[in-house]
Design a protein around this motif. Structure first.
Motif, PDB file in Angstrom:
ATOM      1  N   GLY A 143      38.816  38.000  52.519  1.00 54.00           N
ATOM      2  CA  GLY A 143      40.014  38.119  51.726  1.00 54.00           C
ATOM      3  C   GLY A 143      40.819  36.838  51.698  1.00 54.00           C
ATOM      4  O   GLY A 143      40.741  35.995  52.597  1.00 54.00           O
ATOM      5  N   SER A 147      41.825  43.688  45.916  1.00 53.42           N
ATOM      6  CA  SER A 147      40.666  43.565  46.803  1.00 53.42           C
ATOM      7  C   SER A 147      40.445  42.127  47.253  1.00 53.42           C
ATOM      8  O   SER A 147      39.704  41.881  48.207  1.00 53.42           O
ATOM      9  CB  SER A 147      39.409  44.082  46.109  1.00 53.42           C
ATOM     10  OG  SER A 147      39.193  43.336  44.924  1.00 53.42           O
ATOM     11  N   ASP A 148      41.031  41.167  46.557  1.00 53.08           N
ATOM     12  CA  ASP A 148      40.872  39.770  46.977  1.00 53.08           C
ATOM     13  C   ASP A 148      41.875  39.362  48.044  1.00 53.08           C
ATOM     14  O   ASP A 148      41.734  38.308  48.664  1.00 53.08           O
ATOM     15  CB  ASP A 148      41.043  38.827  45.774  1.00 53.08           C
ATOM     16  CG  ASP A 148      39.873  38.948  44.808  1.00 53.08           C
ATOM     17  OD1 ASP A 148      38.800  39.413  45.256  1.00 53.08           O
ATOM     18  OD2 ASP A 148      40.057  38.627  43.628  1.00 53.08           O
TER      19      ASP A 148
END
Lengths: 356, 178
Positions: free
Chosen positions: A3, B166-167
């Protein structure tokens, strides 16, 4: 998948240069904190080195009525733990008695209690009656205000002169004023009183009340305790835990050491570790107390030491105090009483334990 | 308990101070402040050294001291504007756009309330579990969940539509909530 947030934190942190840590400053600041904390809880408690002869039973018996014997008593021959909150004296059995005034600092003197109140008046609680028997000079917190042995109790009076009071006959003897600043009593052995100020360390024998004997001109070499002719003194510059020279024991501890009544054992704080050392062989036993820190502060019988223990010492505002009884020969400690917050209780140690 | 051993403490500092400094930096966003924070936390560790029997305990203790001290600093100083080392100039296209997005995220992270920021750093940088994070912050696990959730929501809001949810954080819920 890591992420963006994770990537960002690693990227930013990984590009940092190595930190410059000042170890000397850490050691200096850390030692200052340690000294302050030790002083806050044990400074001067050598004043309480005498065995508490009755420690509650007779005192509580003076309440009259149907109070009966003290409950929850310790084993035969061992005196119970005692402490005060406000004007109330408590024993480990759950008994309590109200004294006449709020207790600032207190000691057992035989069966009686001598205490100072917030106005620095010295009270004697004897046979259920309270009498004001003197006045102390405004003392520094963390330093002994009262020392006692046998039927004697001593303090530095409002006029800066040392006074010794005998609870047996009510006689007061006054000594000379000391030459330096911050005069204070540090120990008493039978009739002889040990003192210190900014100019030195002294002994005062009330049988010759007008003079004192200078023991040392180094005010750091204070007499931490005295029993049966044996002195325990701080040894500035020495690193050995305990060295004997005749009847004097030199200890590396700067703030606290407490001789057993026969001077055979010495309770002290050795670099944050509560120990009891045999004064003849030098062998020590570490107290197995189960808390972050502890030190034995008062002898309840010749081999049992009342011990003050703390958890949470990283935050003075939330330090969690306990009173234990520890066997000085084995180091084994019995669970004890949970104390109120710092500043809300006082131990029979002759000094005022202040709030953080 | 061991004595306060200066040599052992110095060895611990030499071995672990770089890692601890990185955590401090993420909590305060400024190199100088991070160094001060590390120094103060190491002083607390020095005081507690005799009862920290092994280096792993000392490191965990110091990390907790860094976190709680940072939170206390911000509470005491009531800092509104957070110091940051870099400020994005503008949002462009392509690589510049990525750089600007990361700068914006960094700013947003540093602008979070200190406990939310600490919870996110401990969970996603230190990789602590929620239970471990709660122990460091001295709060309940539920509080950690809500601090992290609120913090992430704020970050998403600050970033707008520059990235997909989601990133931002790991997509695997097991990885996040363990």
């Amino acid at each position: 998948m890591t992420g963006l947030l994770n990537d960002l934190m690693r990227d930013r942190a990984d590009h940092l240069e190595a930190p410059e840590v000042d170890l000397a400053a850490i050691a200096r600041d850390g030692e200052r904190v340690v000294r302050r904390r030790r002083a806050a809880v044990v400074g001067g408690v050598a004043a309480a080195s005498v065995v508490a002869v009755v420690s509650g039973a007779a005192l509580l018996g003076t309440r009259g009525g149907d109070d009966g014997p003290v409950a929850g008593s310790p084993p035969a021959g061992v005196q119970p733990l005692t402490w005060t909150t406000g004007r109330t004296l408590h024993t480990a059995g759950g008994e309590s008695v109200d004294l006449a005034a709020e207790v600032r600092a207190w000691v057992w003197v035989g069966d009686d209690v001598v205490y100072t109140d917030p106005g620095h008046r010295v009270h004697l609680w004897q046979d259920g009656r309270d009498r004001v028997v003197g006045e102390t000079m405004s003392p520094d917190t963390d330093l002994a205000e009262l020392v006692s042995d046998g039927t004697f109790v001593a303090w530095v009076g409002a006029d800066r002169r040392v006074e010794r009071y005998d609870v047996a006959d009510g006689a007061t003897v006054r000594g000379p004023a000391l030459p330096g600043e911050r005069p204070r009593v540090t120990a008493i052995d039978r009739a002889e009183v040990y003192l210190a100020d900014s100019a030195g360390v002294y002994a005062w024998q009330p049988s010759t009340p007008s003079s004192y004997r200078t023991i040392d001109t180094d005010p750091r070499a204070v007499v931490l305790d005295a029993e049966s002719g044996t002195l325990v003194r701080t040894a500035p510059g020495r690193t050995a835990l305990l060295e004997r020279e005749g009847t004097t024991l030199h200890v590396s501890a700067r703030e606290f050491a407490d001789l057993s009544p026969d001077a055979g054992l010495l309770s002290l704080d050795d670099a944050d570790v509560g120990k009891v050392v045999d004064t003849t062989t030098g062998r020590g036993v570490t107290l197995d107390h189960g808390h972050e820190w502890a030190v034995g502060y008062q002898w309840l019988d010749p081999t049992t030491v009342a011990t003050l223990a703390f958890d949470g010492m990283d935050d003075e505002g939330s330090m969690d105090g306990w009173l234990l009884t520890c066997d000085a020969l084995t180091g084994a400690c019995a669970p004890g009483e949970h104390l109120p917050a710092l500043g809300e209780f006082q131990l029979p140690a002759g000094l005022h334990v202040a709030a953080p | 308990m061991p004595r306060r051993d200066p040599a052992a403490f110095a060895e611990f500092v030499a071995a672990r101070s770089a890692s601890l400094h990185r955590t401090a930096y993420l909590l305060v966003g400024d190199r100088g402040l991070a160094q001060d924070l590390l120094q103060e936390a190491l002083t607390k560790t020095y005081v507690a050294w005799p009862r920290l029997r092994d280096p792993s305990k000392a490191e965990a203790y110091t990390r907790k001291a860094i976190t709680t001290t940072a939170i206390t600093w911000y509470r005491r100083r009531s800092w509104g504007e957070r110091p940051v080392d870099t400020v994005p100039e503008r949002v462009g296209a392509g690589h510049d756009d990525d750089v600007a997005t990361r700068d914006l995220l960094w700013q947003a992270l540093q602008a979070l309330p200190p406990r939310q920021r600490a919870a996110i750093v401990l969970r996603f940088y230190e990789d602590l579990t929620e239970v471990q994070t709660a122990a460091v912050l001295g709060c309940a696990v539920g509080t950690v969940k809500s601090q992290v959730s609120t913090g992430l929501r704020t970050l998403r809001t600050r970033l707008g539509d520059r990235i997909a949810d989601s990133d931002l954080i790991p997509a695997d819920p097991l990885e996040v909530t363990r």
